[in-house]
Design an enzyme around this catalytic site. Structure first.
Site: not given
Ligand code: SAH
Length: 218
Positions: A62
């Site tokens: 993000s």
């Molecule tokens: N906080 C992260 C942003 C990641 S983007 C950072 O700092 O890099 C969002 C993430 O949510 C993705 O990696 C995706 O695979 C994950 N995601 C989506 N649905 C999910 C679920 N039900 N449980 C766990 N992770 C999930």
């Protein structure tokens, strides 16, 4: 050589503090985490840009300001137990670990679990655990949580997450249509168990995929 320390300080001042986030503890947390380590080497030079960046498995890390906004909204403070849904690169979890007592971050993509786990261990973030699974179910073993953040957007707030909030706990999550702008919502569980809801503005996140999220497109 890129001067990452200088870029990091500039990010904190121009992207985060200048937009109204003033909590010194939160700003210091961003000063302590080397964001360039949380992206692939090919993207390291853009790590401090004012935007999201691609990471492995077609996901994104993000925009720094959005991470700050969510942590501020969730009111994360020393002593807190925090659950993050969507660990991705592990960056937001690492920032939160500088303030909170313990961070549990659930991620559904095994590739990201492996990369983030190795990275956090190598960099010495020992109060963060990355767990593989469907975060729409939360993580009952570690509940209750003082704060829950979801870094992916769903059509609604999954009930298991609300159930796993401690009294006085705060949950921050993007809710709205997939591949569209979403509303960042904040839920607060009052001491009597009642839940208050407020909207914090528009954001755009990757979809939350799982039992209480969207269906996997492939
Ligand atoms: N906080 C992260 C942003 C990641 S983007 C950072 O700092 O890099 C969002 C993430 O949510 C993705 O990696 C995706 O695979 C994950 N995601 C989506 N649905 C999910 C679920 N039900 N449980 C766990 N992770 C999930």
């Amino acid at each position: 050589m890129t001067d990452f320390a200088k870029l990091r300080e500039r990010m904190v001042e121009r992207q985060i503090a200048a937009r109204g986030i003033r909590d010194p503890m939160l700003l210091d947390a961003f000063r302590q985490v080397p964001r360039e380590e949380f992206v692939a080497p090919a993207h390291a030079a853009q790590a401090y840009g004012d935007h999201p960046l691609p990471i492995e498995a077609g996901q994104t890390i993000s925009q720094p300001y959005i991470v700050a906004l969510m942590i501020e909204a969730a009111g994360i403070k020393p002593g807190d137990r925090v659950l993050e849904v969507g660990a991705g690169s592990g960056y937001a979890a690492a920032v939160m670990s500088q303030i909170a007592d313990q961070v549990i971050a659930v991620e559904r993509k095994p590739e990201l679990v492996a990369v983030a786990t190795e990275r956090l261990r190598r960099l010495g973030y020992d109060n963060v655990a990355i767990l593989e699974g469907d975060g729409t179910r939360g993580c009952p073993d570690g509940a209750p949580y003082d704060a829950i953040l979801a870094a992916a957007s769903g059509s609604h707030v999954p009930q298991p997450l609300v159930d796993q909030l401690a009294p006085g706990g705060r949950l921050v999550m993007p809710v709205g249509r997939q591949a569209w702008v979403q509303k960042l919502v904040k839920l607060t569980k009052l001491p009597d168990g009642e839940v208050e809801r407020e909207s914090l503005g528009e954001v755009r996140f990757v979809p939350l995929i799982g039992e209480e999220g969207w269906k996997d497109a492939g």
